[in-house]
Enzyme design. Structure first.
Site: not given
Ligand code: TNX
Length: 624
Positions: A200, A274, A341
């Site tokens: 990440d 990420h 994301e």
């Molecule tokens: C969203 S869940 C993310 C993570 C974060 C999390 C915190 C997901 C696929 N992505 O990168 O750690 O929210 O709740």
């Protein structure tokens, strides 16, 4: 006279133990019988001849009971058409269960027989057997306890084949020893997939031979203790002293350990977003060229480039190298590529990305992401693996054979299942183990909210979806706010007990009151095992409301039925001799400035005092 009393209470105790089954997840069906089987030294565990996996299950059981009991049981190969006195027989039989993970367990006064169609089923039978023993069986040192098991007949099998837990080891690094302990804890609750979030923005945790910077640079960041997302960026020349990574040898060791517990290790390597730790290691794989720092928990998102450049062929050469290593290391048929994301802002100004979009006739950044994921899928498939991604991989078109892990609610999962893709349900609102499990004023800082009772209401198969596409579900422990192993356990338990039950037990056996009763019994087991867990379910909750006259009032509740709540408005600590909450919201009268409340069960204090200022209550009402 005194001895009589002792005898009576012992009997009563034995009776109480025999009357209920404190197993989590709740077995599909069971029948209690009178009597019990008393364990002693010199017992033989009989396993089917010539089946290494079954021998291993027998050895697991012998090793599990040895430290607290001092018994050194022999594991012998053989078959036993009828039980011999004092033996524990593990037998393989196609007739035992139609489900390869199912089992039958019979405890009689003579001994124990576990039958299953596969070694996995025997293992789950053994887990149930261990849970039938008193809590002291979980201790690592010699205990004095009555090692007896109530007579029972259990027929059990899981509802879902995918019963997962994810641990994020990037936001905080967790040593190999803890990973094994976590796997042990999962195994107790019959979970079978350990999803290892290895990369990440905040650390790259897997050694890849031929890409040394990933672990020399990508695994380390500057140390910080402030709130995640508000931390100070790396200063010039500051040493990146915090972090760590797993060598390939470590990873093999973890995989072998998990395999002995019938747990598949699913690796996740995040892309296209990420990816800051990878880009800090190899900045030429970004759109802007860097230089970058592994992020220590700042609010860098959308300000710093953390997505691989989708126009650069070297990105895909890098991914090929990483997947070659990952495919060789992990026996799992799936590899998770993340996909969530992904910030696409830098792609928009990147000539290489723009060129790629023109060449491939891609209309927007979502289609460029989809192009990326399709290529990742092809690379994985060339190495014999299948792709899993978070539900964002649906955007711009799903890769042909992708399995979707649905986290932003269930919608992504529903869409994928309708397209006849496999789905794992992992929605934030039911399974996010990083969220608060009690009032934020009583809990370490994090975000969101997920109560044990909400977790227990999780239903992985939404209406209108063909169940065959739902492989199962998974809880996720993101670790932005989880800096050490003890806290990881605290966030995981007991919510993952709820999850384990949702994923294993038939929907029809779900019963919240009985579940929390069993959770109480399991807390004793966790105490013996020295595993941390949260007791937030015994606390009180407050919710601000407006009463009929439009004045601030407070509703009070507990997750457990049958609790009593006592409160004060005068700043003193409440107890059961002060005002009792009777169900109607309490009006905040006059110049009261603080509300304090606490819960009791069976006349005894059960949780912590919750203290909320009237100012805080007003603020919460506004934000509702
Ligand atoms: C969203 S869940 C993310 C993570 C974060 C999390 C915190 C997901 C696929 N992505 O990168 O750690 O929210 O709740």
């Amino acid at each position: 006279m005194r001895t009589m009393v002792v005898c009576f209470s012992l009997l009563a105790l034995a009776g109480a133990r025999a009357a209920t089954l404190d197993v989590i997840p709740q077995p599909a069906s069971y029948e209690m019988r009178p009597g019990s089987f008393r364990l002693q030294g010199g017992v033989s565990i009989v396993v089917p001849p010539g089946v290494p996996e079954a021998l291993q299950v027998g050895t697991y059981l012998a090793n599990a009971v040895a430290p607290p009991t001092g018994f050194r049981w022999r594991v012998v190969e053989g078959t036993r058409p009828s039980l011999r006195r004092g033996e524990i027989v593990l037998a393989l039989s196609g007739r035992a269960s139609a489900n390869p993970e199912g089992y039958q367990l019979e405890v009689s006064e003579r001994g124990v027989r576990i039958q299953a169609a596969s070694a996995a089923g025997l293992f789950y039978g053994v887990q149930t057997l261990i849970q039938l023993l008193p809590p002291e069986i979980e201790a690592k040192r010699r205990q004095e306890a009555g090692w007896s098991i109530p007579c029972v007949r259990i027929t059990d099998s899981p509802r879902f084949a995918w019963r997962g837990l994810m641990l994020d080891v990037s936001r905080h690094f967790f040593p190999k020893e803890f990973i094994k302990r976590y796997i042990d804890e999962m195994a107790r609750y019959k979970m079978n997939v350990f999803h290892w979030h290895l990369t990440d923005d905040n650390g790259w945790r897997i050694e890849i031979k031929g890409l040394p910077q990933l672990t020399q640079t990508g695994a380390w960041r500057v140390p910080r203790l402030g709130k995640w997302g508000r931390r100070e960026p790396a200063r010039d020349g500051e040493a990146a002293s915090e972090g760590g990574f797993y060598t390939q040898e470590d990873i093999r060791e973890v995989i072998a350990y998990a395999k002995e517990r019938f747990i598949t290790v699913l690796p996740e390597v995040e892309m296209p977003g990420h990816a800051l730790a990878a880009l800090a290691s190899y900045p030429e794989l970004s759109c802007t060229g860097g230089p970058f720092h592994v992020d220590p928990g700042t609010d860098f998102y959308q300000k710093v480039d953390n997505s691989f450049c989708a126009g650069n062929e070297r990105t895909f050469e890098f991914i090929d190298k990483v997947f070659t290593a990952v495919a060789a290391l992990f026996p799992s048929q799936y590899v998770h590529i993340g996909g969530d994301e992904c910030f696409k802002g830098f792609w928009k100004n990147c000539p290489k990305c723009q060129r790629r979009m023109a060449d491939e006739h891609l209309n927007n950044a979502e289609e460029l992401q989809s192009y990326f994921v399709r290529r990742a899928e092809k690379i994985l498939e060339s190495k014999g693996k299948r792709l899993i991604g978070w539900d964002e991989i649906l955007e711009g078109g799903l890769a042909p054979n992708a399995t979707v892990m649905s986290w932003r609610g269930m919608e992504g999962g529903i869409a994928a299942a309708k397209m006849k893709h496999q789905v794992i349900m992992s929605p934030t609102n039911f399974v996010y183990l990083d969220y608060y499990q009690g009032d934020p004023t009583l809990e370490p800082s994090t975000f969101g909210r997920l109560l044990l009772s909400t977790c227990y209401q999780f239903e992985p198969v939404p209406e209108g979806v063909e169940p065959q596409y739902i492989l199962g579900g998974q809880g996720n422990l993101w670790t932005e706010s989880v800096p050490n192993p003890r806290h990881a356990e605290y966030m995981t338990w007991p919510r993952s007990m709820a999850l384990a039950e949702v994923l294993w037990s038939p929907k029809t056996t779900r019963n919240w009151d009985d579940f929390v009763r069993r959770v109480g019994a399991h807390f004793k087991r966790m105490d013996a095992a020295e595993v941390n867990y949260a007791r937030t379910v015994y606390d009180v909750a407050m919710a601000p409301v407006l009463d009929a006259a439009g004045r601030l009032a407070v509703k009070m509740s507990t997750e457990l039925s049958g609790s009593d709540i006592y409160y004060t408005l005068d700043g003193t600590n409440p107890d059961r001799f002060l005002q009792k909450y009777v169900g109607e919201p309490v009006a905040i009268s006059g110049d009261a400035y603080v509300v304090k409340a606490v819960a009791y069960r069976d006349g005894r204090l059960s949780g912590r005092v919750l203290t909320l200022t009237v100012e805080e209550l007003r603020a919460r009402l506004k934000n509702k």
